[in-house]
Design a protein around this motif. Structure first.
Motif, PDB file in Angstrom:
ATOM      1  N   UNK A  93       0.842  -1.191   0.000  1.00 45.07           N
ATOM      2  CA  UNK A  93       0.000   0.000   0.000  1.00 45.07           C
ATOM      3  C   UNK A  93       0.882   1.246   0.000  1.00 45.07           C
ATOM      4  N   UNK A  94       0.516   2.218  -0.819  1.00 45.38           N
ATOM      5  CA  UNK A  94       1.272   3.462  -0.938  1.00 45.38           C
ATOM      6  C   UNK A  94       0.359   4.633  -0.597  1.00 45.38           C
ATOM      7  N   UNK A  95       0.880   5.536   0.244  1.00 49.08           N
ATOM      8  CA  UNK A  95       0.147   6.748   0.608  1.00 49.08           C
ATOM      9  C   UNK A  95       0.906   7.938   0.028  1.00 49.08           C
ATOM     10  N   UNK A  96       0.221   8.711  -0.800  1.00 49.82           N
ATOM     11  CA  UNK A  96       0.837   9.854  -1.486  1.00 49.82           C
ATOM     12  C   UNK A  96       0.073  11.114  -1.125  1.00 49.82           C
ATOM     13  N   UNK A  97       0.792  12.092  -0.566  1.00 47.19           N
ATOM     14  CA  UNK A  97       0.168  13.342  -0.134  1.00 47.19           C
ATOM     15  C   UNK A  97       0.723  14.490  -0.972  1.00 47.19           C
ATOM     16  N   UNK A  98      -0.159  15.271  -1.567  1.00 48.80           N
ATOM     17  CA  UNK A  98       0.274  16.456  -2.302  1.00 48.80           C
ATOM     18  C   UNK A  98       0.506  16.193  -3.770  1.00 48.80           C
ATOM     19  N   UNK A  99       1.169  17.156  -4.423  1.00 47.96           N
ATOM     20  CA  UNK A  99       1.254  17.157  -5.877  1.00 47.96           C
ATOM     21  C   UNK A  99       2.686  17.275  -6.392  1.00 47.96           C
ATOM     22  N   UNK A 100       3.665  16.871  -5.596  1.00 44.90           N
ATOM     23  CA  UNK A 100       5.055  16.941  -6.057  1.00 44.90           C
ATOM     24  C   UNK A 100       5.250  16.005  -7.248  1.00 44.90           C
ATOM     25  N   UNK A 101       5.814  16.529  -8.310  1.00 47.08           N
ATOM     26  CA  UNK A 101       6.013  15.731  -9.519  1.00 47.08           C
ATOM     27  C   UNK A 101       6.992  14.590  -9.285  1.00 47.08           C
ATOM     28  N   UNK A 102       8.065  14.856  -8.514  1.00 48.16           N
ATOM     29  CA  UNK A 102       9.047  13.798  -8.291  1.00 48.16           C
ATOM     30  C   UNK A 102       8.458  12.654  -7.481  1.00 48.16           C
ATOM     31  N   UNK A 103       7.604  12.986  -6.493  1.00 51.12           N
ATOM     32  CA  UNK A 103       6.968  11.936  -5.698  1.00 51.12           C
ATOM     33  C   UNK A 103       6.015  11.100  -6.549  1.00 51.12           C
ATOM     34  N   UNK A 104       5.223  11.773  -7.395  1.00 49.19           N
ATOM     35  CA  UNK A 104       4.290  11.045  -8.264  1.00 49.19           C
ATOM     36  C   UNK A 104       5.056  10.145  -9.231  1.00 49.19           C
ATOM     37  N   UNK A 105       6.176  10.637  -9.762  1.00 46.17           N
ATOM     38  CA  UNK A 105       6.966   9.841 -10.694  1.00 46.17           C
ATOM     39  C   UNK A 105       7.545   8.615 -10.008  1.00 46.17           C
ATOM     40  N   UNK A 106       8.045   8.798  -8.783  1.00 42.27           N
ATOM     41  CA  UNK A 106       8.641   7.682  -8.047  1.00 42.27           C
ATOM     42  C   UNK A 106       7.590   6.634  -7.711  1.00 42.27           C
ATOM     43  N   UNK A 107       6.417   7.076  -7.280  1.00 39.27           N
ATOM     44  CA  UNK A 107       5.344   6.138  -6.954  1.00 39.27           C
ATOM     45  C   UNK A 107       4.917   5.370  -8.203  1.00 39.27           C
ATOM     46  N   UNK A 108       4.848   6.060  -9.330  1.00 33.97           N
ATOM     47  CA  UNK A 108       4.479   5.388 -10.586  1.00 33.97           C
ATOM     48  C   UNK A 108       5.467   4.283 -10.925  1.00 33.97           C
ATOM     49  N   UNK A 109       6.758   4.539 -10.747  1.00 37.93           N
ATOM     50  CA  UNK A 109       7.784   3.529 -11.008  1.00 37.93           C
ATOM     51  C   UNK A 109       7.619   2.348 -10.060  1.00 37.93           C
ATOM     52  N   UNK A 110       7.365   2.639  -8.790  1.00 36.18           N
ATOM     53  CA  UNK A 110       7.165   1.573  -7.801  1.00 36.18           C
ATOM     54  C   UNK A 110       5.992   0.668  -8.171  1.00 36.18           C
ATOM     55  N   UNK A 111       4.864   1.292  -8.508  1.00 39.21           N
ATOM     56  CA  UNK A 111       3.670   0.513  -8.812  1.00 39.21           C
ATOM     57  C   UNK A 111       3.865  -0.324 -10.069  1.00 39.21           C
ATOM     58  N   UNK A 112       4.525   0.241 -11.075  1.00 34.53           N
ATOM     59  CA  UNK A 112       4.793  -0.499 -12.304  1.00 34.53           C
ATOM     60  C   UNK A 112       5.689  -1.702 -12.020  1.00 34.53           C
TER      61      UNK A 112
END
Length: 301
Positions: A93-112
């Motif tokens: 499970x991943x919890x993502x708070x806010x709209x930082x582009x680097x955080x969204x990119x990292x989470x996308x890589x993790x999920x993939x």
């Protein structure tokens, strides 16, 4: 990047390993009848010569890609065997708070990456102005969810949230980032084992070991002391019996200290902070930062 894949190795094995002895019992772990296969001996990579103190005509690059591929294949096979044996899959499970582009990119890589090896994933995205109570409620729900075996709260959090409070609230048995005080504390103490180790430091050590870089008795310098990378890297190098110096913004004459090091690890995210005049001939250098610069004499993974 080898760091992320090695963390997958933790999530794919340590989460359900019967050999773990957590400090607190939990009904949320996968069945103890599950016995993962033994990790095969590390394959030896050719073409790299560890630090010898002799001048070399050109630097040789340690590539993390073949290591990542190997870990990816082993984790996928282990998860497939687990599904066939007990009919269950590890869940992240991943919890993502806010709209930082680097955080969204990292989470996308993790999920993939999780999808590629067969790890089930779920993500909760919260707004930038999310309250601390709301974030704690989300983490608490994952703590108590038996289908979730690992939790990542993506850092950094917005400034109005107390990062340490949130990290402490994650169950140490599901703390795949390895930031919980119990995991960091056990990493620092001899004779104890953390349930999880931060992925980037563990990947750094894995890179050195796979390339047969001698660590025991060597002088190592870690530039930076962040909990994400620098601190845990220093602790892991000590576990491998290196003599470790940690450099930070208050260190006097850092270039003189670094010049005596057999192994140099940089965790500052500043391009070109380590120059040729900082290094002894034959030194092994690992740059754990992410910088868009032309690679000339730094080793990047």
């Amino acid at each position: 990047m080898v760091g992320f894949w090695h963390r997958l190795g933790n999530k794919g094995k340590a989460l359900y390993s019967a050999t773990l002895s957590p400090p607190c019992s939990s009904p949320l772990t996968l069945p103890h009848i599950w016995v993962p296969t033994q990790t095969p001996q590390r394959p030896l990579s050719s073409g790299f010569h560890r630090a010898t103190g002799k001048t070399q005509s050109a630097a040789e690059i340690m590539s993390g890609k073949p290591i990542a591929k190997d870990i990816n294949l082993r984790v996928a096979a282990e998860i497939s065997r687990m599904k066939a044996a007990i009919g269950r899959l590890p869940g992240l499970a991943v919890v993502l708070v806010g709209y930082r582009e680097d955080s969204h990119a990292y989470v996308h890589i993790n999920l993939k990456a999780c999808n590629e090896v067969g790890i089930k994933t779920s993500i909760v995205q919260l707004p930038q102005d999310c309250t601390q109570d709301r974030l704690i409620d989300v983490v608490s729900s994952f703590n108590s969810n038996p289908s979730v075996h690992g939790i990542i709260v993506q850092l950094p959090l917005p400034q109005h949230l107390e990062e340490e409070t949130i990290i402490n609230f994650v169950s140490p048995e599901k703390d795949v980032d390895g930031f919980h005080p119990l995991n960091i504390g056990n990493l620092a103490l001899r004779g104890r084992e953390p349930l999880f180790i931060p992925c980037a430091p563990k990947a750094c050590i894995e890179l050195l070991l796979r390339y047969r870089v001698e660590i025991i008795g060597k002088n190592a310098v870690v530039i930076g002391r962040s909990k994400i990378a620098g601190l845990s890297t220093s602790l892991l190098l000590q576990r491998h019996h290196a003599t470790v110096s940690t450099l930070h913004s208050f260190t006097n004459n850092p270039e003189q200290i670094t010049r005596r090091a057999d192994i140099v690890v940089s965790d500052v995210g500043i391009p070109n902070i380590v120059g040729c005049d900082w290094l002894m001939p034959g030194a092994v250098v690992v740059d754990m930062g992410t910088n868009s610069v032309k690679l000339n004499y730094l080793v990047s993974i």
